[in-house]
Motif scaffolding. Structure first.
Motif, PDB file in Angstrom:
ATOM      1  N   SER A  30       0.830  -1.207   0.000  1.00 21.95           N
ATOM      2  CA  SER A  30       0.000   0.000   0.000  1.00 21.95           C
ATOM      3  C   SER A  30       0.862   1.254   0.000  1.00 21.95           C
ATOM      4  O   SER A  30       0.578   2.227  -0.711  1.00 21.95           O
ATOM      5  CB  SER A  30      -0.918   0.009   1.227  1.00 21.95           C
ATOM      6  OG  SER A  30      -1.748  -1.123   1.260  1.00 21.95           O
ATOM      7  N   SER A  34       1.115   4.154  -2.792  1.00 25.29           N
ATOM      8  CA  SER A  34       0.928   5.558  -2.395  1.00 25.29           C
ATOM      9  C   SER A  34       2.077   6.419  -2.892  1.00 25.29           C
ATOM     10  O   SER A  34       1.874   7.532  -3.395  1.00 25.29           O
ATOM     11  CB  SER A  34       0.823   5.673  -0.871  1.00 25.29           C
ATOM     12  OG  SER A  34      -0.303   4.999  -0.377  1.00 25.29           O
ATOM     13  N   LEU A  69      -9.254   9.778  -0.920  1.00 26.00           N
ATOM     14  CA  LEU A  69      -9.206   9.070   0.365  1.00 26.00           C
ATOM     15  C   LEU A  69     -10.455   9.330   1.201  1.00 26.00           C
ATOM     16  O   LEU A  69     -11.059   8.396   1.749  1.00 26.00           O
ATOM     17  CB  LEU A  69      -7.949   9.471   1.142  1.00 26.00           C
ATOM     18  CG  LEU A  69      -7.816   8.854   2.549  1.00 26.00           C
ATOM     19  CD1 LEU A  69      -7.897   7.329   2.492  1.00 26.00           C
ATOM     20  CD2 LEU A  69      -6.524   9.294   3.205  1.00 26.00           C
ATOM     21  N   TYR A  77     -15.520   2.765  -0.874  1.00 29.23           N
ATOM     22  CA  TYR A  77     -14.915   1.441  -0.721  1.00 29.23           C
ATOM     23  C   TYR A  77     -15.967   0.352  -0.811  1.00 29.23           C
ATOM     24  O   TYR A  77     -15.813  -0.650  -1.531  1.00 29.23           O
ATOM     25  CB  TYR A  77     -14.153   1.312   0.601  1.00 29.23           C
ATOM     26  CG  TYR A  77     -13.755  -0.130   0.859  1.00 29.23           C
ATOM     27  CD1 TYR A  77     -12.691  -0.700   0.175  1.00 29.23           C
ATOM     28  CD2 TYR A  77     -14.493  -0.937   1.728  1.00 29.23           C
ATOM     29  CE1 TYR A  77     -12.351  -2.041   0.354  1.00 29.23           C
ATOM     30  CE2 TYR A  77     -14.165  -2.278   1.912  1.00 29.23           C
ATOM     31  CZ  TYR A  77     -13.094  -2.819   1.229  1.00 29.23           C
ATOM     32  OH  TYR A  77     -12.781  -4.148   1.398  1.00 29.23           O
ATOM     33  N   SER A 120      -6.381  -2.754   6.495  1.00 22.48           N
ATOM     34  CA  SER A 120      -5.300  -2.914   5.508  1.00 22.48           C
ATOM     35  C   SER A 120      -5.857  -2.983   4.096  1.00 22.48           C
ATOM     36  O   SER A 120      -5.295  -2.400   3.160  1.00 22.48           O
ATOM     37  CB  SER A 120      -4.493  -4.187   5.813  1.00 22.48           C
ATOM     38  OG  SER A 120      -3.851  -4.094   7.065  1.00 22.48           O
ATOM     39  N   TYR A 123      -7.273   0.534   2.851  1.00 23.23           N
ATOM     40  CA  TYR A 123      -6.243   1.476   2.419  1.00 23.23           C
ATOM     41  C   TYR A 123      -5.563   1.011   1.139  1.00 23.23           C
ATOM     42  O   TYR A 123      -5.279   1.818   0.238  1.00 23.23           O
ATOM     43  CB  TYR A 123      -5.197   1.695   3.512  1.00 23.23           C
ATOM     44  CG  TYR A 123      -4.221   2.787   3.139  1.00 23.23           C
ATOM     45  CD1 TYR A 123      -4.603   4.130   3.221  1.00 23.23           C
ATOM     46  CD2 TYR A 123      -2.960   2.491   2.645  1.00 23.23           C
ATOM     47  CE1 TYR A 123      -3.737   5.146   2.836  1.00 23.23           C
ATOM     48  CE2 TYR A 123      -2.088   3.495   2.262  1.00 23.23           C
ATOM     49  CZ  TYR A 123      -2.479   4.820   2.358  1.00 23.23           C
ATOM     50  OH  TYR A 123      -1.619   5.809   1.964  1.00 23.23           O
ATOM     51  N   THR A 127      -5.421   3.209  -2.586  1.00 21.93           N
ATOM     52  CA  THR A 127      -4.271   3.680  -3.364  1.00 21.93           C
ATOM     53  C   THR A 127      -4.477   3.449  -4.855  1.00 21.93           C
ATOM     54  O   THR A 127      -3.992   4.235  -5.681  1.00 21.93           O
ATOM     55  CB  THR A 127      -2.972   2.993  -2.889  1.00 21.93           C
ATOM     56  OG1 THR A 127      -3.069   1.571  -3.096  1.00 21.93           O
ATOM     57  CG2 THR A 127      -2.714   3.262  -1.410  1.00 21.93           C
TER      58      THR A 127
END
Length: 483
Positions: A30, A34, A69, A77, A120, A123, A127
Motif C-alpha cells: 500500500s 501511495s 481518500l 470502498y 489494511s 487502504y 491507493t
C-alpha cells in the motif's frame, strides 16, 4: 511490557486469523502504491510540463489523492468491494467504524478472506482508486479549471471507478464471468485512458502556443518521478494477491521484466526512426510496459512478460507516433500527456494478451478450482479471449458515457476550461505561486524580455536577483537572475 503482546500467538491485537507476514506485506505494498502517486506522479507531472504549469499540474495530483481518500472511506470502498446492489455496483456505506476495520478482511461477493484486518484492505484499494484519478489528470493538464477538477474527482470516483472495480474485482458480473484483470489493466488503466481522452474532448485544448511547444521544465526531476512510479509498481502488482505468496513473487518479477523490455524497445524505435534516444520516450516505454503487464502479471510466465514488453514498447509507440498523426479525431483532442496511448492502448493490449497467454497453473494460484486459461493453452482459452474483449468494451463504453455526463453537469455551474488570460500566464494566475525562481520556458536570457526593470515594472531587490512583481496577489514570486 506493552510490546510483549505483539509477539504472543493470540492477543487482542493479534487474533488467530492474522498472518503477520501477509499484513506486513499488504501495508508495505500500500505504501509503495501511495508513493507512486505522492510524491511520484506529483513530481512527474510537475516536471514533465511547461514551467508555467508545474505548480498546477502537481497540485491536481495532490488534490486528487486527498479527495479520493475521504470519499473512499465515506462511501466508495463498499460501493466497489461491499455487498452487491446491482450486477456492476456494490452498496455504498462508510468504512470508518472500529468493528468493521479491525475484523478479518473479506470481500463478500468473492468469498475472499485475506489474513489481515479490513483496515489494511481498505487502504490498499484506496491507493488504486487515487492513482486512477491522477493518471486521468494527465490528459487535461495545462488548461482544466482547477475548480472543475475539484468537483470532477469525487463524482468520477463514485459513478465510474467504483463500477469498474466492483464488476471486475468486487464480485460483479465480470468477476463471476472469470474475466482476468489481475491488478488493474482495465479497472485502472483502460478506464483512466478512455475517461482522460473523453475529458480532454469536453474541456477543450490548451492554447495554440502551448500545444506547439510544451517542453519539460526539468527532465532529471521527471526521471526521479518516473523511477518512483516504476519501483512502486512492485507493490502495485505484488499486492494484488492479498498475500505474500508465490503469485506475488511471480507478479513482481514479471512486472519488472516487461517494463525493462518495453523501455528498451521504445528507445530502439526512437533511435531507428528519429536518430536519437529520447529520455521522455524511454519514460513512455517504461509506462506502457508497466501498464501492459498489469492485467496479467501473476498469471503469465516470465517469457510471456518479455513478449508483452516487446509488444507494449512497439504498438503504443505506433499508435502515438504514427496513427495519432493520421487520425483527425485524435489530432482534434488535446490529450496533454498522451494518456490514451500509454494507458488505454497499453491497458487494452495487456488485457487481450492476458486472454492469450494466461497459464492455467498460475491462474489456479489465484482462483483454485477454476479452469481459466489463455487461448494459446487450448481448452476453453478461446472463450477467455472473447471475455477479455467484452469486458474491455464495457469498461470503455461506461467511461465514455459517464465521464461525458459528469463533465456536462459540472459545466452547468463551473467552466471546464480556464479563461484565456489565465492560460497565457499559468500558475501565477491560477495559484498566485510559481514553481521556480527563474525566467522563461527553456529560453536564453534576454534583458529586454526578462528584465522587469527594463519593462517599466516595479522592482524590489535585496540581493543579486530581481523579483518580478505580479498583479495576481501575494503568492510566491519568481526571481529573475541575470547571467
Amino acid at each position: 511490557m506493552a510490546t510483549a503482546g505483539a509477539y504472543s500467538e493470540v492477543s487482542p491485537a493479534v487474533p488467530e486469523w492474522l498472518n503477520k507476514g501477509d499484513n506486513a506485506w499488504q501495508m508495505t505494498a500500500s505504501t509503495l502504491v501511495s508513493i507512486q502517486s505522492v510524491p511520484g506522479l506529483v513530481i512527474l507531472y510537475g516536471s514533465i510540463v511547461k514551467k508555467k504549469w508545474a505548480v498546477n499540474s502537481a497540485f491536481m495530483a495532490l488534490y486528487a489523492f486527498a479527495a479520493v481518500l475521504i470519499c473512499w472511506v465515506l462511501v466508495c470502498y463498499r460501493m466497489a468491494f461491499g455487498d452487491k446492489l446491482l450486477p456492476f455496483w456494490g452498496k455504498g456505506a462508510p468504512a470508518l467504524g472500529q468493528k468493521f476495520l479491525i475484523r478479518q478482511a473479506r470481500v463478500p461477493e468473492t468469498a475472499s478472506d485475506p489474513f489481515y484486518p479490513m483496515a489494511s484492505l481498505v487502504y490498499f484499494q484506496f491507493t488504486f482508486a487515487a492513482i486512477t484519478l491522477i493518471l486521468l489528470a494527465g490528459s487535461v493538464l495545462g488548461r482544466m479549471n482547477i475548480r472543475a477538477w475539484m468537483a470532477f474527482v469525487p463524482l468520477w470516483l463514485i459513478f465510474s471507478y467504483t463500477v469498474g472495480a466492483f464488476s471486475l474485482w468486487g464480485g460483479g458480473f465480470l468477476y463471476q464471468w472469470d474475466v482476468i484483470d489481475y491488478s488493474g489493466g482495465y479497472v485502472i488503466h483502460l478506464s483512466s485512458g478512455i475517461a482522460g481522452l473523453t475529458a480532454a474532448y469536453w474541456v477543450g485544448p490548451r492554447l495554440k502556443s502551448d500545444r506547439e511547444r510544451f517542453p519539460p521544465n526539468n527532465v532529471l526531476l521527471m526521471l526521479a518521478g518516473a523511477g518512483l512510479l516504476w519501483m512502486g509498481w512492485s507493490g502495485f502488482n505484488g499486492g494484488a494477491p492479498y498475500a505474500a505468496n508465490v503469485a506475488a513473487s511471480i507478479a513482481v518479477l514479471n512486472t519488472n521484466i516487461c517494463a525493462a523490455t518495453s523501455l528498451l524497445v521504445w528507445t530502439s524505435l526512437d533511435v531507428i526512426f528519429f536518430k536519437k534516444p529520447s529520455v521522455i520516450g524511454a519514460v513512455q516505454g517504461m509506462m506502457t510496459g508497466l501498464v501492459c503487464i498489469t492485467p496479467g502479471a501473476g498469471v503469465v510466465q516470465s517469457w510471456a512478460a518479455i513478449v508483452m514488453g516487446i509488444l507494449s514498447g512497439s504498438i503504443p509507440w505506433v499508435s502515438m507516433m504514427i496513427l495519432h498523426k493520421k487520425s483527425k479525431l485524435l489530432l482534434k483532442i488535446d490529450d496533454t500527456l498522451g494518456v490514451f496511448h500509454t494507458h488505454a492502448v497499453a491497458g487494452l493490449l495487456g488485457g487481450l494478451l492476458t486472454g492469450l497467454l494466461a497459464e492455467p497453473a498460475l491462474c489456479r494460484l489465484l482462483k483454485p478450482g477454476t479452469n481459466t486459461r489463455g487461448a494459446f493453452y487450448g481448452g476453453n482459452g478461446g472463450n477467455q479471449f472473447l471475455k477479455q474483449i467484452v469486458a474491455a468494451l464495457f469498461v470503455a463504453g461506461w467511461n465514455v458515457v459517464v465521464t461525458t455526463l459528469i463533465l456536462l453537469a459540472i459545466k452547468l455551474f463551473i467552466p471546464l476550461r480556464m479563461p484565456d488570460e489565465e492560460l497565457v500566464i499559468g500558475d501565477d494566475a491560477v495559484h498566485g505561486e510559481e514553481a521556480y525562481a527563474l525566467w522563461g520556458d527553456g529560453e536564453r536570457y534576454d534583458p529586454t524580455k526578462h528584465d522587469p526593470a527594463k519593462q517599466g515594472r516595479h522592482v524590489s531587490s535585496s540581493y543579486s536577483g530581481e523579483i518580478s512583481q505580479s498583479p495576481y496577489g501575494n503568492g510566491a514570486r519568481g526571481v529573475t537572475v541575470e547571467l
